[in-house]
Write an enzyme that holds these catalytic residues in place. Structure first.
Site, PDB file in Angstrom:
ATOM      1  N   SER A 181      10.085  42.609 -18.222  1.00 14.42           N
ATOM      2  CA  SER A 181      10.501  43.761 -19.048  1.00 14.42           C
ATOM      3  C   SER A 181      11.826  43.498 -19.795  1.00 14.42           C
ATOM      4  O   SER A 181      12.016  43.888 -20.951  1.00 14.42           O
ATOM      5  CB  SER A 181      10.488  44.998 -18.167  1.00 14.42           C
ATOM      6  OG  SER A 181       9.320  45.312 -17.826  1.00 14.42           O
ATOM      7  N   HIS A 197       2.783  43.289 -15.322  1.00 11.75           N
ATOM      8  CA  HIS A 197       2.102  44.479 -14.770  1.00 11.75           C
ATOM      9  C   HIS A 197       0.905  44.623 -14.916  1.00 11.75           C
ATOM     10  O   HIS A 197       0.166  45.082 -13.730  1.00 11.75           O
ATOM     11  CB  HIS A 197       2.984  45.696 -15.137  1.00 11.75           C
ATOM     12  CG  HIS A 197       4.658  45.602 -15.145  1.00 11.75           C
ATOM     13  ND1 HIS A 197       5.448  45.936 -16.384  1.00 11.75           N
ATOM     14  CD2 HIS A 197       5.419  45.584 -14.217  1.00 11.75           C
ATOM     15  CE1 HIS A 197       6.715  45.710 -16.024  1.00 11.75           C
ATOM     16  NE2 HIS A 197       6.667  45.646 -14.829  1.00 11.75           N
ATOM     17  N   LYS A 233      20.676  54.709 -14.838  1.00 11.36           N
ATOM     18  CA  LYS A 233      20.070  53.646 -15.820  1.00 11.36           C
ATOM     19  C   LYS A 233      19.944  53.889 -17.227  1.00 11.36           C
ATOM     20  O   LYS A 233      19.376  54.979 -17.385  1.00 11.36           O
ATOM     21  CB  LYS A 233      18.909  52.949 -14.973  1.00 11.36           C
ATOM     22  CG  LYS A 233      18.508  51.652 -15.549  1.00 11.36           C
ATOM     23  CD  LYS A 233      17.479  51.133 -14.465  1.00 11.36           C
ATOM     24  CE  LYS A 233      16.945  49.781 -15.094  1.00 11.36           C
ATOM     25  NZ  LYS A 233      15.621  49.183 -14.487  1.00 11.36           N
TER      26      LYS A 233
END
Length: 152
Positions: A127, A17, A41
């Site tokens: 991630s 990122h 989530k």
């Protein structure tokens, strides 16, 4: 002003990122890192932690702003005046997934998606992999910026 939105969950922020954001600021006047909020989530890190990781990492870069948002990304782009969506691509699977989203976004709005290939040194980092390393007490520090610290 060329403003780009870099959306994601950033759970957690990774060196991949960071690579995309760092290169994005050379292309745009402003890169808005937008943390999407999805109540359905389960996140490893709180929204405040994720926001803090990004703000700390880019504290010396005035062209990077960090926000949170809910809803459709293209709607949020219109709300804040972003003309571009910035996305990173690690592999062909990312491309196919992101291409479908970009086509949908173009169908819904005039927002243009700009893809950057991740650097070879970070192209394997996701991630989800970082979360797995953390869950299994591995050395995650080689995959994330210094701002990302797991609370004991």
């Amino acid at each position: 002003m060329k403003r780009a939105l870099f959306p994601g969950s950033f759970d957690p922020l990774t060196l991949g990122h960071v690579d995309i954001i760092t290169r994005g600021v050379t292309l745009f006047d402003e890169v808005i890192v937008a943390i999407g909020v999805n109540a359905d989530k389960k996140y490893m890190f709180s929204l405040d932690d994720r926001k803090s990781f990004i703000e700390e990492t880019f504290k010396d870069e005035p062209k990077v702003k960090v926000v949170t948002y809910k809803g459709l990304t293209v709607d949020f782009c219109h709300e804040i005046g972003a003309e571009f969506i910035l996305r990173g691509l690690r592999n062909p699977a990312d491309f196919e997934f992101e291409k479908a989203i970009a086509h949908t976004n173009r169908h819904l709005s005039t927002i243009e998606t700009v893809f950057l290939l991740t650097a070879a040194r970070t192209s394997f980092i996701a991630s989800s992999i970082v979360r797995d390393v953390i869950r299994n007490n591995g050395d995650y520090t080689k995959l994330v910026p210094d701002s990302v610290r797991v609370k004991p």
